[in-house]
Design an enzyme around this catalytic site. Structure first.
Site, PDB file in Angstrom:
ATOM      1  N   ASP A   1       0.848  -1.205   0.000  1.00  0.00           N
ATOM      2  CA  ASP A   1       0.000   0.000   0.000  1.00  0.00           C
ATOM      3  C   ASP A   1       0.882   1.252   0.000  1.00  0.00           C
ATOM      4  OD1 ASP A   1      -1.917   2.016   0.574  1.00  0.00           O
ATOM      5  OD2 ASP A   1      -3.135   0.604   1.718  1.00  0.00           O
TER       6      ASP A   1
ATOM      7  N   HIS B   1      -0.440   4.499   0.004  1.00  0.00           N
ATOM      8  CA  HIS B   1      -1.146   5.697   0.492  1.00  0.00           C
ATOM      9  C   HIS B   1      -0.539   6.184   1.803  1.00  0.00           C
ATOM     10  CE1 HIS B   1      -4.041   3.657  -2.181  1.00  0.00           C
ATOM     11  NE2 HIS B   1      -4.402   4.888  -2.502  1.00  0.00           N
TER      12      HIS B   1
ATOM     13  N   SER C   1      -5.354  -4.216   2.146  1.00  0.00           N
ATOM     14  CA  SER C   1      -4.530  -3.870   3.314  1.00  0.00           C
ATOM     15  C   SER C   1      -5.182  -4.317   4.620  1.00  0.00           C
ATOM     16  CB  SER C   1      -4.274  -2.364   3.361  1.00  0.00           C
ATOM     17  OG  SER C   1      -3.563  -1.976   2.222  1.00  0.00           O
TER      18      SER C   1
END
Ligand code: B1M
Length: 215
Positions: free
Chosen positions: A98, A100, A151
């Site tokens: 991930d 982000h 996630s």
């Protein structure tokens, strides 16, 4: 456009030109944190909606994210710093797979400005790296962020891994990110982890939970 609408548009349109001047004007009227929470985050929310409905393509999302990051970096020096560290230490990571990190970095800012030492190890971090950092820095708490649905599965696996290694008791775990829900954390994750695991809807709840962990 009025200032607040203009600022929000800059996030949505990924428009850096003129950002500094607008932020300077905004700072004359409202505290930095409020500008982030009430204006800039609103812009990111719109970006998410446009992307989710196919009205915005990924490269433009990336531009919006860059403007968001720039704006937060400009505002951060203007945020109130109530304490200088020493209240406790958290290792903060975005989980494996991930990328982000805007939310995670906001959590970093809020905790750092409120007396916590934050070891922010970045994005795409496997559980081994999170554990290593927690040990090396003698963290009191492990914090994991993730925005993708996958996630949430990674977080579950990470908690299972900590359990399997008999380490659950060592660190309470703070979880956050848009794909998680309170119900998922409290019903599906808390039961399988032998230590404490809590969900934070936003950075401020993260701060309250840190205070509770350290009490
Ligand atoms: Co992506 N993305 N993205 N993206 N992106 C989402 C998450 C998505 C919901 C968009 C959508 O479809 N509507 C969707 C996920 C769907 C899913 O999993 N079901 C998605 C997708 C699909 C993807 C890609 C797969 C797209 C692709 O490549 N086809 C890809 C994934 C890459 C990867 O990770 N491997 C991708 C890439 C990107 C960009 C790189 C372009 C960019 C990220 C840039 C960056 O972060 N540096 C991006 C962005 C910007 C978004 C959206 C639009 C905005 C995210 C954001 O920054 N929000 C997002 C839409 C959405 O979230 N609805 C989306 C603002 C931020 C402040 O909020 O991070 O939630 P958030 O943090 C909050 C709380 O959640 C909480 O506090 C913060 C506020 O106070 N919080 C914590 C967060 N972490 C915490 C940890 C804590 C406590 C609280 O304690 C430890």
């Amino acid at each position: 456009l009025p200032l607040w609408e203009r600022l929000k548009r800059r996030i949505v349109d990924g428009e850096l030109d003129g950002l500094d001047a607008d932020l300077a004007e905004a700072l004359e009227q409202r505290p930095a944190l409020e500008i982030v929470n009430d204006v800039l985050l609103d812009g990111m929310k719109t970006v998410g909606e446009l992307f989710g409905s196919g009205q915005m393509q990924l490269p433009f999302v990336l531009q919006s994210a860059e403007v968001m990051k720039t704006a937060v970096a400009r505002l951060e020096p203007h945020m109130e710093r109530s304490e200088d560290g020493g209240k406790g230490r958290i290792v903060l990571a975005t989980v494996k797979g991930d990328v982000h990190d805007i939310g995670k970095n906001l959590v970093d800012i809020i905790l750092s400005n409120n007396g916590y030492d934050v070891v922010n190890i970045g994005i795409k971090q496997p559980v081994s790296a999170i554990l290593e950092a927690a040990r090396e820095h003698r963290a009191d708490v492990i914090g994991m962020s993730g925005l993708l649905v996958k996630s949430t599965v990674v977080m579950k696996e990470n908690l299972e891994e900590l359990n399997a290694r008999g380490l659950a008791g060592e660190w309470p775990v703070l979880l956050g990110g848009a794909a998680l829900t309170r119900a998922y954390v409290e019903q599906d994750l808390a039961g399988l982890y032998d230590g404490e695991v809590r969900y934070a809807r936003d950075a401020f709840e993260g701060l309250r939970l840190m205070d509770a962990f350290m009490a």
